[in-house]
Design a protein around this motif. Sequence first.
Motif, PDB file in Angstrom:
ATOM      1  N   PRO A  84       0.804  -1.219   0.000  1.00 25.77           N
ATOM      2  CA  PRO A  84       0.000   0.000   0.000  1.00 25.77           C
ATOM      3  C   PRO A  84       0.848   1.287   0.000  1.00 25.77           C
ATOM      4  O   PRO A  84       2.025   1.250   0.316  1.00 25.77           O
ATOM      5  CB  PRO A  84      -0.745  -0.091   1.324  1.00 25.77           C
ATOM      6  N   VAL A  85       0.213   2.395  -0.382  1.00 29.04           N
ATOM      7  CA  VAL A  85       0.734   3.699   0.007  1.00 29.04           C
ATOM      8  C   VAL A  85       0.153   3.980   1.397  1.00 29.04           C
ATOM      9  O   VAL A  85      -0.900   3.446   1.729  1.00 29.04           O
ATOM     10  CB  VAL A  85       0.329   4.819  -0.988  1.00 29.04           C
ATOM     11  N   ALA A  86       0.854   4.790   2.178  1.00 29.39           N
ATOM     12  CA  ALA A  86       0.396   4.959   3.567  1.00 29.39           C
ATOM     13  C   ALA A  86       0.360   6.420   3.987  1.00 29.39           C
ATOM     14  O   ALA A  86       1.081   7.262   3.453  1.00 29.39           O
ATOM     15  CB  ALA A  86       1.301   4.177   4.518  1.00 29.39           C
ATOM     16  N   THR A  87      -0.522   6.679   4.945  1.00 24.52           N
ATOM     17  CA  THR A  87      -0.560   7.968   5.631  1.00 24.52           C
ATOM     18  C   THR A  87      -0.824   7.711   7.100  1.00 24.52           C
ATOM     19  O   THR A  87      -1.172   6.586   7.489  1.00 24.52           O
ATOM     20  CB  THR A  87      -1.623   8.907   5.023  1.00 24.52           C
ATOM     21  N   GLY A  88      -0.663   8.715   7.918  1.00 27.26           N
ATOM     22  CA  GLY A  88      -0.931   8.544   9.344  1.00 27.26           C
ATOM     23  C   GLY A  88      -0.025   9.404  10.190  1.00 27.26           C
ATOM     24  O   GLY A  88       0.736  10.235   9.689  1.00 27.26           O
ATOM     25  N   SER A  89      -0.123   9.199  11.504  1.00 25.43           N
ATOM     26  CA  SER A  89       0.703   9.914  12.475  1.00 25.43           C
ATOM     27  C   SER A  89       0.619   9.138  13.789  1.00 25.43           C
ATOM     28  O   SER A  89       0.326   7.929  13.758  1.00 25.43           O
ATOM     29  CB  SER A  89       0.226  11.367  12.613  1.00 25.43           C
ATOM     30  N   ALA A  96       4.490  -5.482   6.563  1.00 22.52           N
ATOM     31  CA  ALA A  96       5.600  -4.951   5.757  1.00 22.52           C
ATOM     32  C   ALA A  96       5.451  -3.439   5.590  1.00 22.52           C
ATOM     33  O   ALA A  96       4.376  -2.881   5.818  1.00 22.52           O
ATOM     34  CB  ALA A  96       5.620  -5.641   4.390  1.00 22.52           C
ATOM     35  N   LEU A  97       6.526  -2.795   5.193  1.00 20.96           N
ATOM     36  CA  LEU A  97       6.505  -1.340   5.014  1.00 20.96           C
ATOM     37  C   LEU A  97       5.712  -0.968   3.754  1.00 20.96           C
ATOM     38  O   LEU A  97       5.634  -1.739   2.811  1.00 20.96           O
ATOM     39  CB  LEU A  97       7.934  -0.811   4.901  1.00 20.96           C
ATOM     40  N   PRO A  98       5.125   0.223   3.721  1.00 18.67           N
ATOM     41  CA  PRO A  98       4.392   0.693   2.542  1.00 18.67           C
ATOM     42  C   PRO A  98       5.389   1.200   1.485  1.00 18.67           C
ATOM     43  O   PRO A  98       6.592   1.253   1.742  1.00 18.67           O
ATOM     44  CB  PRO A  98       3.569   1.849   3.101  1.00 18.67           C
ATOM     45  N   VAL A  99       4.857   1.582   0.317  1.00 17.10           N
ATOM     46  CA  VAL A  99       5.756   2.092  -0.729  1.00 17.10           C
ATOM     47  C   VAL A  99       6.051   3.586  -0.550  1.00 17.10           C
ATOM     48  O   VAL A  99       7.103   4.063  -0.989  1.00 17.10           O
ATOM     49  CB  VAL A  99       5.205   1.830  -2.159  1.00 17.10           C
ATOM     50  N   PRO A 146      19.265  11.922  13.784  1.00 13.18           N
ATOM     51  CA  PRO A 146      19.942  12.801  12.819  1.00 13.18           C
ATOM     52  C   PRO A 146      18.932  13.612  12.016  1.00 13.18           C
ATOM     53  O   PRO A 146      17.747  13.261  11.941  1.00 13.18           O
ATOM     54  CB  PRO A 146      20.677  11.821  11.891  1.00 13.18           C
ATOM     55  N   ALA A 147      19.424  14.695  11.413  1.00  7.14           N
ATOM     56  CA  ALA A 147      18.575  15.490  10.520  1.00  7.14           C
ATOM     57  C   ALA A 147      18.165  14.633   9.325  1.00  7.14           C
ATOM     58  O   ALA A 147      18.882  13.728   8.915  1.00  7.14           O
ATOM     59  CB  ALA A 147      19.342  16.719  10.048  1.00  7.14           C
ATOM     60  N   THR A 148      16.985  14.924   8.792  1.00  8.47           N
ATOM     61  CA  THR A 148      16.422  14.096   7.736  1.00  8.47           C
ATOM     62  C   THR A 148      16.017  14.965   6.558  1.00  8.47           C
ATOM     63  O   THR A 148      15.435  16.035   6.743  1.00  8.47           O
ATOM     64  CB  THR A 148      15.138  13.394   8.251  1.00  8.47           C
ATOM     65  N   ARG A 149      16.312  14.490   5.353  1.00 17.07           N
ATOM     66  CA  ARG A 149      15.831  15.122   4.135  1.00 17.07           C
ATOM     67  C   ARG A 149      14.642  14.290   3.668  1.00 17.07           C
ATOM     68  O   ARG A 149      14.757  13.082   3.483  1.00 17.07           O
ATOM     69  CB  ARG A 149      16.967  15.086   3.098  1.00 17.07           C
ATOM     70  N   LEU A 150      13.479  14.915   3.513  1.00 16.77           N
ATOM     71  CA  LEU A 150      12.311  14.152   3.048  1.00 16.77           C
ATOM     72  C   LEU A 150      12.321  14.073   1.515  1.00 16.77           C
ATOM     73  O   LEU A 150      13.186  14.646   0.847  1.00 16.77           O
ATOM     74  CB  LEU A 150      11.020  14.792   3.572  1.00 16.77           C
ATOM     75  N   SER A 151      11.332  13.353   0.954  1.00 22.78           N
ATOM     76  CA  SER A 151      11.310  13.086  -0.491  1.00 22.78           C
ATOM     77  C   SER A 151      11.061  14.364  -1.317  1.00 22.78           C
ATOM     78  O   SER A 151      10.041  15.044  -1.134  1.00 22.78           O
ATOM     79  CB  SER A 151      10.208  12.069  -0.799  1.00 22.78           C
ATOM     80  N   MET A 172      10.479   7.033   9.263  1.00 23.40           N
ATOM     81  CA  MET A 172       9.999   6.347   8.047  1.00 23.40           C
ATOM     82  C   MET A 172      10.875   6.688   6.838  1.00 23.40           C
ATOM     83  O   MET A 172      11.115   5.841   5.967  1.00 23.40           O
ATOM     84  CB  MET A 172       8.552   6.757   7.756  1.00 23.40           C
ATOM     85  N   SER A 173      11.367   7.928   6.777  1.00 25.34           N
ATOM     86  CA  SER A 173      12.051   8.406   5.567  1.00 25.34           C
ATOM     87  C   SER A 173      13.354   7.674   5.281  1.00 25.34           C
ATOM     88  O   SER A 173      13.863   7.738   4.162  1.00 25.34           O
ATOM     89  CB  SER A 173      12.321   9.915   5.673  1.00 25.34           C
ATOM     90  N   SER A 174      13.906   6.986   6.266  1.00 20.80           N
ATOM     91  CA  SER A 174      15.102   6.187   5.989  1.00 20.80           C
ATOM     92  C   SER A 174      14.764   4.932   5.196  1.00 20.80           C
ATOM     93  O   SER A 174      15.656   4.261   4.690  1.00 20.80           O
ATOM     94  CB  SER A 174      15.775   5.754   7.292  1.00 20.80           C
ATOM     95  N   PHE A 175      13.495   4.594   5.095  1.00 22.81           N
ATOM     96  CA  PHE A 175      13.103   3.321   4.487  1.00 22.81           C
ATOM     97  C   PHE A 175      12.195   3.461   3.279  1.00 22.81           C
ATOM     98  O   PHE A 175      12.258   2.654   2.365  1.00 22.81           O
ATOM     99  CB  PHE A 175      12.423   2.433   5.544  1.00 22.81           C
ATOM    100  N   VAL A 176      11.335   4.494   3.284  1.00 20.78           N
ATOM    101  CA  VAL A 176      10.410   4.685   2.151  1.00 20.78           C
ATOM    102  C   VAL A 176      10.343   6.174   1.831  1.00 20.78           C
ATOM    103  O   VAL A 176      10.529   7.008   2.722  1.00 20.78           O
ATOM    104  CB  VAL A 176       8.981   4.158   2.480  1.00 20.78           C
TER     105      VAL A 176
END
Lengths: 395, 395
Positions: free
Chosen positions: B64-69, B170-173, B310-315, B347-351
């Motif tokens: 799936p694609v995912a959303t949430g918090s 499993a993780l989403p896309v 660590p600091a994160t750069r998003l997509s 999440m951003s380290s994985f998808v």
Amino acid sequence: MTQLLDLLDQFTHQHDQNRLVYNQDWLANQRDLIFLGQRCGATAIVDDYGNVYLDFPGQINDQPVATGSHMDTVKYGGRYDGLYGVLGGFCAIQQLYEQHGIPKHPIRLISFSEEEGNRFLAAFTGSKYYTGTLQIEKLLDNQGITFDEARRLAVTQLQHLPYVKAQHVALPVTFTELHIEQGPRLAQNNKKIGLVTGIVAQNRYEVTVHGQANHAGTTPMAQRQDAIATASLLMTKLYALAADTAEDLTFTIGEIHVSPNVSNVVAESCRFTIDCRANTNDQLMTFVTKMLQLLEQSKRTSVIETLHVPATRLSDDLLTQNAALATQMNYSYQTLFSGAGHDSQIMSSFVPTTMIFVPSEAGISHAPAEYTKPADLLTGVTLLSASLFMQANGE
Amino acid sequence: MTQLLDLLDQFTHQHDQNRLVYNQDWLANQRDLIFLGQRCGATAIVDDYGNVYLDFPGQINDQPVATGSHMDTVKYGGRYDGLYGVLGGFCAIQQLYEQHGIPKHPIRLISFSEEEGNRFLAAFTGSKYYTGTLQIEKLLDNQGITFDEARRLAVTQLQHLPYVKAQHVALPVTFTELHIEQGPRLAQNNKKIGLVTGIVAQNRYEVTVHGQANHAGTTPMAQRQDAIATASLLMTKLYALAADTAEDLTFTIGEIHVSPNVSNVVAESCRFTIDCRANTNDQLMTFVTKMLQLLEQSKRTSVIETLHVPATRLSDDLLTQNAALATQMNYSYQTLFSGAGHDSQIMSSFVPTTMIFVPSEAGISHAPAEYTKPADLLTGVTLLSASLFMQANGE
């Protein structure tokens, strides 16, 4: 003479000393003291604030001489502060009656309900009630229980014990308080006895810094009202001010309360206490004036005075009498000023009052490490017994 | 479109937002979310850390694609932090299915168990467990309950609800998180939408100053080891150091714990937390190095690192796509960096991961005054719905 040590063990069976006024451990100890006194022929009286009076008879039925101290402790305190003066006083009276029979005047043992001001924002409530000088506002403990609620619940149970008289009793003709020194001087000077000339002036305050709760990551530093940032700077300045003031001033911030107290939230408020003491009222007021000026300069900061006790001069006559007895009994002694507040401070405005100190190892007090050697405890009791004998057989 | 507002009311019926992970209010909300999803045709899954997944079907049964918090709050927090992304995500998915029917790929709504680190000394435990990056020591809350005890008790109840699958999924896309800004920039710039380029580097510490409990009146000032005197000076120096460092550094001491915390006792210990963040890892490390040097100079002071993110750069791709949608829908937007940590950081380290912010009135967050206008809440949901539609119908 092992009776004192056995009684101290019996009354401190809990590892942590947490006899906050009117709590379960406090109630159990005041009750056990009543039973103990009644078994030894004393009349037990409990007033409406939970002060316990054990009246031992004299040949003449007039006003008694009195000894005693307070039953409450600070949170996580030691074994001796207060309790030693109650149980040591009891043993001194026993010793007197056993050795000399009934004295001319009656003797009263007083176990004051509260002195430390640790459960509610009011200290010396026991002796202040006894002397008719208590003015009490509506107070809450940290569970939201009011002083009056706690008081009524506990005191009713004591007053309903068999043969207990529920009444307010008149003041004695003298008051002698036996206490550990709570400081290092007697131990450092290798003296067995301290005879107290006076007691420090003491004020307490509650300072509240108001901020704005906000997110620790997204709120720009320049836009914050961080109560802890302001409070820590204030505390640092206050400690520095105290260090620059008179040598015998003590200054303590002992309590800090932060709201909401969460690592990733800028603090909404930071409240802290101040305890400051000096040997004279003038010294204390000089400091307090500067302190309040400093606090006034801080925006969003409010200050409440929670305790004000002037410096006290104790009885010279009783001190001189006790000094003579100590010399006669070959007990090394010194006179000293007390940095701790005591019920004697309140009593001394109304009746001639004196205090007998015994050494505190390493000067530690208000902590579980508080310790006095058994032999030193017994020396204090023996001197007190001799002193009470003199007082109870005098004119 | 009043559904979102009704759901927010229903899920925040308590005045104080105290959904600390695994507590009763947290449990009630995760349970209600499961029921809500199941009534709308989603499959509910709960993993062993209490992350709730609602899987909505796609035409193709692939990842799936995912959303949430996250479902947890800080103590005494606001109504929107975390919860808006969960319930807003739910409404966005509903809107998509109502307007367009079943998309090509499935959609997953994730309600992470914990992100704030407020009950235990560990943050992001939900998303870290989901991504397989959680390392957890034995942790206790302030009631002495262990993390594992609390977790098992709560999670078992969720996993035993009817038709709930208990498994690790499993993780989403992709992952898109809808959130309030928690800062003042969107409101100040009058923008409806923030598109997040990256998330700050963040470290947290616990500092303990050890002293010696002693009597506040009798212990000479020169002989004290006063933990509050040392700690307040340290805190003042740390705030000054932070003020002298990079402009975008945030530095917060949010929690102070004193023992025994009694007004007339010199403090035995004073423990405080540090939360520090910067836009880049280098900026943060420059500050942290100086900070640790300062703390090392203080005797009887120990420091533990409790969080390091660590600091994160998003997509960039997802941001560009969302920017195009916002333009098309005529929503004013700006790109920005997030000073708050978020599950998206993990999440951003994985998808491929993106975040959509809506304005916070006056920038207030982590406090009851946290507020976002209903119209702004709905704008965020509508953009998220359009974004999910694009993602769930893409290649």
